[in-house]
Design a protein around this motif. Structure first.
Motif, short mmCIF file in Angstrom:
data_model
loop_
_atom_site.label_atom_id
_atom_site.label_comp_id
_atom_site.label_asym_id
_atom_site.label_seq_id
_atom_site.Cartn_x
_atom_site.Cartn_y
_atom_site.Cartn_z
N ASP A 219 0.83 -1.48 0.12
CA ASP A 219 -0.17 0.01 0.05
C ASP A 219 0.79 1.23 -0.16
O ASP A 219 1.84 1.45 0.55
CB ASP A 219 -0.79 -0.21 1.17
N ILE A 220 0.10 2.34 -0.47
CA ILE A 220 0.68 3.67 -0.55
C ILE A 220 -0.21 4.21 0.71
O ILE A 220 -1.24 4.77 -0.04
CB ILE A 220 0.84 4.58 -1.56
N PRO A 221 0.03 4.33 1.84
CA PRO A 221 -1.08 4.81 2.77
C PRO A 221 -1.55 6.22 2.57
O PRO A 221 -2.95 6.12 2.48
CB PRO A 221 -0.32 4.88 4.15
N ASP A 222 -0.84 7.07 2.15
CA ASP A 222 -1.54 8.36 1.93
C ASP A 222 -2.53 8.34 0.77
O ASP A 222 -3.59 8.78 0.86
CB ASP A 222 -0.28 9.27 1.38
N LEU A 223 -2.32 7.78 -0.22
CA LEU A 223 -3.11 7.47 -1.53
C LEU A 223 -4.36 6.63 -1.07
O LEU A 223 -5.61 6.55 -1.52
CB LEU A 223 -2.32 7.23 -2.64
N TYR A 283 1.51 15.47 -5.43
CA TYR A 283 1.68 14.39 -4.18
C TYR A 283 2.86 14.65 -3.11
O TYR A 283 2.78 14.57 -2.39
CB TYR A 283 1.92 13.04 -4.99
N SER A 284 3.83 15.58 -3.73
CA SER A 284 4.89 15.62 -2.89
C SER A 284 4.59 16.80 -1.89
O SER A 284 5.21 17.01 -0.87
CB SER A 284 6.15 16.47 -3.97
N THR A 285 3.58 17.65 -2.04
CA THR A 285 2.85 18.61 -1.23
C THR A 285 1.54 18.27 -0.34
O THR A 285 0.95 18.79 0.33
CB THR A 285 2.80 19.87 -1.63
N MET A 309 5.66 4.91 -8.84
CA MET A 309 4.49 4.53 -8.17
C MET A 309 3.34 4.03 -8.94
O MET A 309 2.45 3.15 -8.63
CB MET A 309 3.85 5.69 -7.41
N LEU A 310 3.48 4.19 -10.43
CA LEU A 310 2.25 4.11 -11.12
C LEU A 310 1.59 2.72 -11.14
O LEU A 310 0.61 2.27 -11.06
CB LEU A 310 2.57 4.49 -12.69
N SER A 311 2.54 1.57 -11.13
CA SER A 311 2.18 0.28 -11.19
C SER A 311 1.20 -0.28 -9.98
O SER A 311 0.42 -0.99 -10.09
CB SER A 311 3.39 -0.79 -11.43
N LYS A 315 -4.30 0.18 -8.50
CA LYS A 315 -5.08 -0.84 -7.35
C LYS A 315 -6.06 0.04 -6.74
O LYS A 315 -7.13 -0.48 -6.37
CB LYS A 315 -3.90 -1.09 -6.16
N TYR A 316 -5.81 1.27 -6.73
CA TYR A 316 -7.02 2.26 -5.99
C TYR A 316 -7.82 2.73 -6.94
O TYR A 316 -8.83 3.44 -6.22
CB TYR A 316 -6.08 3.37 -5.49
N ALA A 317 -7.89 2.22 -8.11
CA ALA A 317 -9.01 2.94 -9.03
C ALA A 317 -10.44 1.96 -9.18
O ALA A 317 -10.33 1.05 -8.85
CB ALA A 317 -8.25 2.84 -10.38
N THR A 318 -11.38 2.94 -9.28
CA THR A 318 -12.49 2.44 -9.63
C THR A 318 -12.57 1.90 -11.15
O THR A 318 -12.82 0.74 -11.80
CB THR A 318 -13.72 3.33 -9.39
N ILE A 319 -11.81 2.89 -11.83
CA ILE A 319 -11.72 2.95 -13.50
C ILE A 319 -10.52 3.37 -13.84
O ILE A 319 -9.90 4.27 -13.09
CB ILE A 319 -12.76 3.69 -14.24
#
Length: 421
Positions: A219-223, A283-285, A309-311, A315-319
Motif C-alpha cells: 500500500d501507499i498509505p496516503d493514497l 503528491y509531494s506537497t 509508483m504507477l504500477s 490498485k486504488y482505481a474504480t476505473i
C-alpha cells in the motif's frame, strides 16, 4: 551500401545528441552517460570469471519485460553475473540500482570497435535482447563468437525493413539470433516469409511481470486514505492531450477522486496539469493537506510528481485511464491496470499494441475518440453495475490467460543448457 548508411547514422547520432544536449535533458544524460563508458565497464568487470549473461533493453518498458527473466536466471544460478544495458536514459536512470543485476551500464554506441571491445570485456555466455533492439555490430560479434543470443518478447510488423525488398542488410542482423521468442502469430508468419524458422510463440513476459507486481503489492498509505470510500479515476502515463480530455470530468465530479500520473514529470508538465485540474495538489506537497494546511474539501485530484509508483496506483482505481492514446506514439502499458481487475479506458491510437487490441475485444477495455465519448464511457461503467462487474472480470481474466512467457523461455534455456559453461 546499407551498411555504409548505417555506420554513418550511428556515428552521427552521438554528435547530434551532443548538439541538442544543452537544450534537452534526456539528450544530456545520454551523452554524459557515455563519457569514458568502455573504460568504466572494463574497470568494473575486471577480475570477473563467473558465467555472465548480458541482457539489453532499449528503455524502461523493455526492462519490465526482461525483468522476470533476469530474476529467474538469478534463482537458477545465483553465481552467474548479470550485465544489464540500456540505450535510453529513461531506462538507465530509473533502474541503475536494480539489485538483481550485477552491472548496469548504458550501451556503448554501436560500432565495430566498440562492439569488439565490449565483448572482450564482458565475455557473455548468453545474451538476451528484449523486444526490438537490433544493433548490427553487436549482433555480428555474437554470431562470430558463437554466443547464444535470444530475442525475448519480440514483435514484428510488416512495415519493418526486414520484410521489404530493400531489407537485405536488416535481414542479415536477424541471422545472429539463436532463437526468437515472439508475442503473436503474425510475427511467426512474417519471419517464415523471409525463411526464418527458429522462432516460437511464447507470449509477452510483461503479463508475468504485472502479475508479479500485483502479487507483491504494498500500500501507499496516503493514497489509500485519499481513495477510500470514493469513486476513483486513476489516469496513468498521461500526455497533455489526455489531460485535456479528462480535466472537465474532474471539474464536474468534485465528489470523485482523481489520481493523475503524467508520463513526463518535468516542472513545466506538472504545472500544466495543475492548470488543467483545478482542484489539484501535487503528491509531494500532499502532506500539507493531511496536516490541515490545505482544506480537504477543496481537493479532489492528486498529481503524481515522481517516478515508480504507477504500477501500484491502479490498485486504488474504480476505473483506470491509460494515456498515450491521444498524444505520444500510442497507448502506454494497459496491463499494469488490467491486472487489478479494473476496466481500462484509453484514446484512439492503440492499434500497434496487440494487448490493447485484445483487451478491447475481450471487453476489459474501452476506447474513446474525444472528451464527450470519454465522459459517456465513464458514466456508463459507473452507472451500470453489471457492465462494470463484467469489465472488471474480463480485464483480470485476460492477463491471467496470457501469462507464462517467462516459463516458456526459461524452459528453452534449461533444455539447451545455455547456462552451463
Amino acid at each position: 551500401m546499407q551498411k555504409i548508411f548505417y555506420n554513418i547514422f550511428t556515428s552521427l547520432y552521438p554528435f547530434i545528441a551532443s548538439l541538442i544536449s544543452p537544450f534537452n535533458p534526456k539528450a544530456r544524460k545520454w551523452v554524459q552517460g557515455r563519457k569514458g563508458l568502455l573504460q568504466q565497464i572494463e574497470e568494473k568487470l575486471a577480475g570477473n570469471t563467473s558465467k555472465t549473461v548480458w541482457v539489453h533493453c532499449a528503455s524502461l518498458g523493455e526492462f519490465e519485460q526482461g525483468r522476470p527473466l533476469i530474476e529467474d536466471l538469478k534463482k537458477v544460478d545465483s553465481s552467474c553475473k548479470i550485465v544489464l544495458t540500456f540505450f535510453s536514459p529513461s531506462g538507465y536512470e530509473v533502474q541503475k540500482k536494480y539489485v538483481y543485476a550485477d552491472y548496469i551500464f548504458y550501451l556503448p554506441m554501436d560500432s565495430a570497435s566498440n562492439a569488439k571491445k565490449f565483448y572482450d570485456i564482458v565475455n557473455p555466455s548468453l545474451i538476451l535482447f528484449v523486444k526490438y533492439e537490433f544493433w548490427y555490430h553487436y549482433l555480428l560479434q555474437a554470431r562470430q563468437r558463437n554466443i547464444p543470443l535470444l530475442l525475448v518478447s519480440g514483435i514484428f510488423r510488416k512495415s519493418q525493413p526486414f520484410f521489404k525488398s530493400y531489407g537485405g542488410f536488416h535481414r542479415k542482423m536477424l541471422g545472429a539470433f539463436t532463437h526468437f521468442f515472439v508475442q503473436n502469430d503474425e510475427s511467426i508468419e512474417l519471419l517464415k516469409s523471409i525463411q526464418i524458422t527458429n522462432a516460437s510463440l511464447s507470449g509477452d513476459t510483461r503479463f508475468d511481470r504485472v502479475l508479479q507486481i500485483a502479487g507483491n503489492f504494498t500500500d501507499i498509505p496516503d493514497l489509500k486514505d485519499f481513495a477510500s470510500n470514493h469513486t476513483v479515476i486513476v489516469a496513468g502515463s498521461t500526455w497533455t492531450e489526455d489531460d485535456e480530455e479528462l480535466d472537465h470530468y474532474s471539474h464536474i465530479h468534485t465528489d470523485y477522486r482523481f489520481i493523475i500520473a503524467p508520463h513526463d514529470i518535468s516542472e513545466e508538465r506538472i504545472r500544466e496539469c495543475e492548470t488543467l485540474y483545478k482542484h489539484a495538489v501535487r503528491y509531494s506537497t500532499y502532506q500539507q493537506l493531511l496536516q490541515g494546511k490545505v482544506p480537504l474539501q477543496e481537493i479532489n485530484t492528486i498529481i503524481i510528481d515522481n517516478i515508480g509508483m504507477l504500477s501500484r496506483l491502479y490498485k486504488y482505481a474504480t476505473i483506470c485511464y491509460v494515456g498515450g492514446g491521444f498524444g505520444g506514439d500510442g497507448v502506454h502499458n494497459v496491463l499494469e491496470a488490467a491486472v487489478y481487475n479494473k476496466p481500462v479506458v484509453f484514446g484512439p491510437v492503440y492499434d500497434k499494441y496487440f494487448e490493447a487490441v485484445e483487451l478491447v475485444e475481450k471487453g476489459g477495455a474501452f476506447t474513446v475518440d474525444d472528451a464527450l465519448e470519454l465522459e459517456q464511457q465513464l458514466d456508463e461503467l459507473l452507472g451500470d453495475g453489471a457492465t462494470y462487474k463484467n469489465a472488471c472480470k474480463n480485464a483480470g481474466d485476460y492477463v491471467h490467460e496470457k501469462s507464462g512467457a517467462t516459463g516458456n523461455i526459461m524452459q528453452y534455456i534449461y533444455a539447451k543448457r545455455l547456462l552451463t559453461n
